[in-house]
Design an enzyme around this catalytic site. Structure first.
Site, PDB file in Angstrom:
ATOM      1  N   SER A   1       8.442 -50.261 -99.122  1.00 31.19           N
ATOM      2  CA  SER A   1       7.910 -49.141 -99.662  1.00 31.19           C
ATOM      3  C   SER A   1       8.691 -48.720-101.054  1.00 31.19           C
ATOM      4  O   SER A   1       8.023 -48.458-102.152  1.00 31.19           O
ATOM      5  CB  SER A   1       8.069 -47.699 -98.638  1.00 31.19           C
ATOM      6  N   LEU A   2      10.066 -48.669-101.069  1.00 30.71           N
ATOM      7  CA  LEU A   2      10.784 -48.337-102.318  1.00 30.71           C
ATOM      8  C   LEU A   2      10.371 -49.481-103.015  1.00 30.71           C
ATOM      9  O   LEU A   2      10.467 -49.555-104.402  1.00 30.71           O
ATOM     10  CB  LEU A   2      12.146 -48.247-101.863  1.00 30.71           C
TER      11      LEU A   2
ATOM     12  N   GLY B   1       3.443 -36.805-110.271  1.00 27.84           N
ATOM     13  CA  GLY B   1       4.352 -37.375-109.223  1.00 27.84           C
ATOM     14  C   GLY B   1       5.774 -37.539-109.958  1.00 27.84           C
ATOM     15  O   GLY B   1       5.708 -38.445-110.982  1.00 27.84           O
TER      16      GLY B   1
ATOM     17  N   GLY C   1       6.263 -42.272-109.760  1.00 26.81           N
ATOM     18  CA  GLY C   1       5.938 -41.757-111.086  1.00 26.81           C
ATOM     19  C   GLY C   1       6.803 -42.015-112.323  1.00 26.81           C
ATOM     20  O   GLY C   1       6.628 -42.217-113.336  1.00 26.81           O
TER      21      GLY C   1
ATOM     22  N   ARG D   1       3.599 -51.351 -92.265  1.00 32.14           N
ATOM     23  CA  ARG D   1       4.596 -51.530 -93.400  1.00 32.14           C
ATOM     24  C   ARG D   1       5.845 -51.981 -92.825  1.00 32.14           C
ATOM     25  O   ARG D   1       6.377 -51.555 -91.769  1.00 32.14           O
ATOM     26  CB  ARG D   1       5.033 -50.144 -94.335  1.00 32.14           C
TER      27      ARG D   1
ATOM     28  N   PHE E   1      16.925 -55.916 -91.490  1.00 30.79           N
ATOM     29  CA  PHE E   1      15.722 -54.987 -91.434  1.00 30.79           C
ATOM     30  C   PHE E   1      14.762 -55.366 -90.479  1.00 30.79           C
ATOM     31  O   PHE E   1      14.683 -56.656 -90.336  1.00 30.79           O
ATOM     32  CB  PHE E   1      15.163 -54.322 -92.597  1.00 30.79           C
TER      33      PHE E   1
ATOM     34  N   GLN F   1       2.215 -44.892 -89.906  1.00 32.44           N
ATOM     35  CA  GLN F   1       3.461 -45.319 -89.334  1.00 32.44           C
ATOM     36  C   GLN F   1       4.312 -44.433 -88.477  1.00 32.44           C
ATOM     37  O   GLN F   1       4.328 -43.265 -89.092  1.00 32.44           O
ATOM     38  CB  GLN F   1       4.123 -46.058 -90.480  1.00 32.44           C
TER      39      GLN F   1
ATOM     40  N   GLU G   1       3.342 -44.368-102.849  1.00 34.18           N
ATOM     41  CA  GLU G   1       2.716 -44.340-101.378  1.00 34.18           C
ATOM     42  C   GLU G   1       1.290 -43.694-101.202  1.00 34.18           C
ATOM     43  O   GLU G   1       0.798 -44.137-100.329  1.00 34.18           O
ATOM     44  CB  GLU G   1       3.751 -43.300-100.492  1.00 34.18           C
TER      45      GLU G   1
ATOM     46  N   HIS H   1       7.691 -44.114 -87.116  1.00 34.53           N
ATOM     47  CA  HIS H   1       9.039 -44.640 -87.117  1.00 34.53           C
ATOM     48  C   HIS H   1       9.719 -44.589 -85.816  1.00 34.53           C
ATOM     49  O   HIS H   1       9.707 -43.652 -84.943  1.00 34.53           O
ATOM     50  CB  HIS H   1       9.896 -43.810 -87.905  1.00 34.53           C
TER      51      HIS H   1
ATOM     52  N   GLY I   1       8.412 -38.587-108.078  1.00 33.56           N
ATOM     53  CA  GLY I   1       9.004 -39.717-107.221  1.00 33.56           C
ATOM     54  C   GLY I   1       9.543 -41.012-107.955  1.00 33.56           C
ATOM     55  O   GLY I   1       9.417 -40.954-109.058  1.00 33.56           O
TER      56      GLY I   1
ATOM     57  N   HIS J   1       6.008 -41.265 -89.816  1.00 36.15           N
ATOM     58  CA  HIS J   1       7.082 -41.501 -90.932  1.00 36.15           C
ATOM     59  C   HIS J   1       6.185 -41.944 -92.370  1.00 36.15           C
ATOM     60  O   HIS J   1       6.839 -41.822 -93.292  1.00 36.15           O
ATOM     61  CB  HIS J   1       7.690 -42.641 -90.325  1.00 36.15           C
TER      62      HIS J   1
ATOM     63  N   ARG K   1       8.130 -52.000 -87.052  1.00 36.74           N
ATOM     64  CA  ARG K   1       8.158 -50.428 -86.359  1.00 36.74           C
ATOM     65  C   ARG K   1       6.959 -50.293 -85.409  1.00 36.74           C
ATOM     66  O   ARG K   1       7.443 -49.570 -84.313  1.00 36.74           O
ATOM     67  CB  ARG K   1       7.975 -49.835 -87.478  1.00 36.74           C
TER      68      ARG K   1
ATOM     69  N   LEU L   1      14.915 -38.339 -89.993  1.00 35.30           N
ATOM     70  CA  LEU L   1      15.015 -39.920 -89.859  1.00 35.30           C
ATOM     71  C   LEU L   1      16.480 -40.392 -89.578  1.00 35.30           C
ATOM     72  O   LEU L   1      17.233 -39.728 -89.939  1.00 35.30           O
ATOM     73  CB  LEU L   1      14.594 -40.537 -91.212  1.00 35.30           C
TER      74      LEU L   1
ATOM     75  N   THR M   1      17.761 -43.862 -90.021  1.00 34.42           N
ATOM     76  CA  THR M   1      17.621 -45.114 -90.601  1.00 34.42           C
ATOM     77  C   THR M   1      17.360 -46.599 -89.810  1.00 34.42           C
ATOM     78  O   THR M   1      18.147 -46.561 -88.808  1.00 34.42           O
ATOM     79  CB  THR M   1      18.274 -45.403 -91.788  1.00 34.42           C
ATOM     80  N   GLU M   2      16.515 -47.207 -90.131  1.00 35.11           N
ATOM     81  CA  GLU M   2      16.288 -48.507 -89.403  1.00 35.11           C
ATOM     82  C   GLU M   2      17.494 -49.422 -89.736  1.00 35.11           C
ATOM     83  O   GLU M   2      18.226 -50.235 -89.065  1.00 35.11           O
ATOM     84  CB  GLU M   2      15.053 -49.449 -89.902  1.00 35.11           C
TER      85      GLU M   2
END
Ligand SMILES: Cc1cc2nc3c(=O)[nH]c(=O)nc-3n(C[C@H](O)[C@H](O)[C@H](O)COP(=O)(O)OP(=O)(O)OC[C@H]3O[C@@H](n4cnc5c(N)ncnc54)[C@H](O)[C@@H]3O)c2cc1C
Length: 568
Positions: free
Chosen positions: A385-386, A14, A19, A380, A121, A234, A369, A236, A16, A345, A280, A246, A248-249
């Site tokens: 998540s980030l 991974g 990783g 979540r 948020f 989830q 994730e 969104h 991302g 999402h 959410r 998306l 964004t929120e």
């Protein structure tokens, strides 16, 4: 060189954020390779918009924010299914990791005093989401990738990992397929880390990148690793009507409001206090209810109105959202409301790990994730998540270094050789198949049924139907052939290989959802609308058997926060 097995101390799957963060924590003396089925900068992390949470207390109204308050919001948001020890670790480490990212060069948006800017948020009592306009994932991924170049991380880009080799409860290595040459090779490792992202694309109407098929989770599952809480998916609230890109929120965090076809700000009827910034699961259900009751536009979407924020604020804080709305819906948010509808999402479930990112297999870890630590439980919170990717990427790198130091090298190359032969044979057989079915028909039907019958609202009859369809599609899969026989960049073969894993995951999700007779977070059963702690305050575990998943359950770790009713 061709058939030689390359040997590493650590293989990270991974490219991302999870990783890359893990790789950056592995020291120079340890031999590391990172595998990714796309160039790391094409990972879904790049698409993250709104930001990541850390209790920095940088903006007005957040001076008395703390990691403990962040912990509580996260646990309440999770509908009490999160493991509280893991949430505490994540929220406590949040500020330290965000400052580390800042020092590595992440260009965060700033307050007038030049501190890292934060926005409100969903489900949070304080504005604690750190952001870089609405392109936070983009800047984070680029910064971590630059750091990985500086450290000379060896990257195997455009390699699909197709199997994980475990013997005697110990990791031996992986087998991967190279897109360009079609070569299938084995790679030996003492430690393997899965950082393969979510399974959003098992569903239709998803905000996720096309590559988010959950293939890593499926590979681990096939190797016998338990998979946790997969039924928690989830949805969104605000995805662009039609394309499900998306929105964004952060758009609601900056003051955007949701409006129905009567011009009413309906969220006041569902979440009196937090309104559009309720978690959410609640906002998505409220929106779906409005649409089902006839208060949507064209019976399909609602309006997200940003106009009152004014051009300057919209352009400063949400430039990417403006581009998306103009390019994909022909709507300029400065002048018109954005048409939005809920869409798939995020994957709360994943590879079962403890708070150190360890699985029950020696030398096998998971982060980001694809992992279920679990810090998100049944729902979540946006921005967590980030945070999870960078915090647990770092934690996993610390623990794997200790593992390498304390454990001897017990690998036996013969296991990998045998597994490689078997995998080559499996792929050859796939290429030789003469069946009539196209993989696209099965994949598209799978996505439709998952969104329709294992979606925002669930009930027995529909879940049973979904389970039956998934079984039928698994049978049909045996009749899928690969028409394109070339070895080079054979994306048909790659899609067919990944579809098998998607069917496995859909099987676990739908059966797990059918079994869970309660409503908790994102899992809402209209036939069991209440949370049922005495029977269901527990994690679902699924283990592979040739006849489908075998289910077991595992207790939730409660430290300081006794489950209460969620009110917003
Ligand atoms: C549109 C969008 C916006 C979002 N915005 C936010 C936000 O603002 N805040 C927030 O907290 N969260 C957000 N999220 C969620 C968050 O971005 C992701 O959960 C997170 O980035 C996942 O990071 P990761 O490193 O775990 O996986 P990913 O970034 O998805 O990376 C997975 C990696 O695994 C590789 N891979 C997968 N399978 C294989 C295989 N079989 N073989 C080889 N390689 C493989 C891929 O190539 C890729 O490099 C958003 C998500 C989406 C979809």
């Amino acid at each position: 060189m061709r058939n030689e097995v390359l040997s590493y101390d650590v293989i990270v799957i991974g490219g991302g954020l999870a990783g890359l963060m893990t790789s950056l924590g592995v020291t120079g003396s340890q031999k590391l390779a990172l595998f990714s089925k796309v160039h790391p900068l094409r990972s879904h992390s790049l698409a993250a918009q709104g930001g990541l949470n850390a209790a920095l207390g940088n903006v007005p109204g957040s001076a008395d924010d703390s990691w403990e308050k962040h912990t509580f919001d996260t646990i309440k948001g999770s509908d009490y299914l999160a493991d509280q020890d893991a949430v505490e670790i994540m929220c406590r480490m949040g500020p330290e990791v965000v400052y580390e990212l800042e020092h590595w060069g992440v260009p965060f948006s700033r307050t007038p005093e030049c501190k890292i800017a934060q926005r409100p948020f969903g489900g949070a009592d304080y504005p604690r989401t750190c952001y870089a306009t609405d392109r936070t994932g983009h800047v984070l991924l680029h910064t971590l990738y630059e750091q990985s170049c500086r450290k000379n991380v060896e990257v195997f880009s455009e390699w699909l990992v197709t199997s994980l080799v475990i013997e005697d409860n110990q990791v031996q290595g992986i087998i991967a397929l190279h897109y360009e040459s079609g070569e299938v090779r084995a790679f030996s490792a003492r430690v393997v880390v899965f950082a393969t992202g979510g399974y959003g694309r098992v569903y239709g109407n998803s905000t996720n990148a096309l590559i988010n098929t959950g293939s890593g989770i499926a590979v681990a599952y096939r190797a016998g690793v338990p998979i946790k809480d997969l039924e928690f998916v989830q949805f969104h609230p605000t995805t662009l009507y039609g394309t499900n890109i998306l929105i964004t929120e952060g758009a609601r965090g900056e003051g955007g409001i949701l409006v129905n076809n009567k011009g009413e700000r309906f969220m006041k009827r569902y979440a009196e206090k937090l309104m559009e910034l309720a978690p959410r699961d609640i906002v998505s259900r409220s929106m779906t209810t409005e649409i089902l009751e006839g208060f949507g536009f064209e019976n399909a979407y609602l309006h997200l109105d940003l106009r009152h924020l004014g051009r300057e604020k919209i352009m400063e804080r949400l430039p990417g959202i403006c581009d998306i709305a103009i390019d994909f819906a022909g709507v300029d948010p400065v002048k018109e409301p954005i048409p939005v509808q809920p869409g798939q999402h995020y994957s709360m479930g994943g590879i079962d790990t403890n708070e150190k990112g360890e699985t029950k297999i020696r030398g096998l870890y998971a982060a980001g994730e694809c992992a279920c630590v679990s810090v998100h439980g049944a729902n979540r919170l946006g921005g967590n998540s980030l945070l999870e990717t960078v915090v647990f990427g770092k934690i996993v790198s610390t623990h794997l270094r200790e593992f390498l130091k304390s454990q001897g090298d017990t690998r036996d190359a013969s296991f990998l050789d045998k597994a490689l032969e078997k995998e080559k044979q499996r792929i050859e057989e796939l290429l030789k198949r003469k069946g009539e079915r196209r993989y696209t028909e099965i994949r598209d039907e799978l996505r439709r049924v998952m969104f329709a019958d294992v979606g925002i609202f669930r009930k027995e009859e529909e879940l049973r139907r979904a389970c039956e369809v998934v079984q039928r599609l698994k049978r049909d899969y045996r009749d899928v052939s690969v028409r394109h026989k070339s070895r080079y960049f054979n994306f048909e073969l790659i899609n067919v290989l990944e579809l098998e894993g998607m069917l496995d995951l859909a099987d676990i999700i739908s059966r797990g959802a059918l079994a869970r007779r309660e409503s908790r977070g994102s899992h809402f059963r209209t036939d069991y609308p209440k949370r049922d702690d005495p029977n269901w305050l527990r994690h679902t575990l699924a283990t592979f058997t040739p006849n489908g998943p075998e289910f077991d359950y595992k207790e939730v770790k409660i430290t300081r926060y006794a489950p209460q009713e969620r009110k917003y």
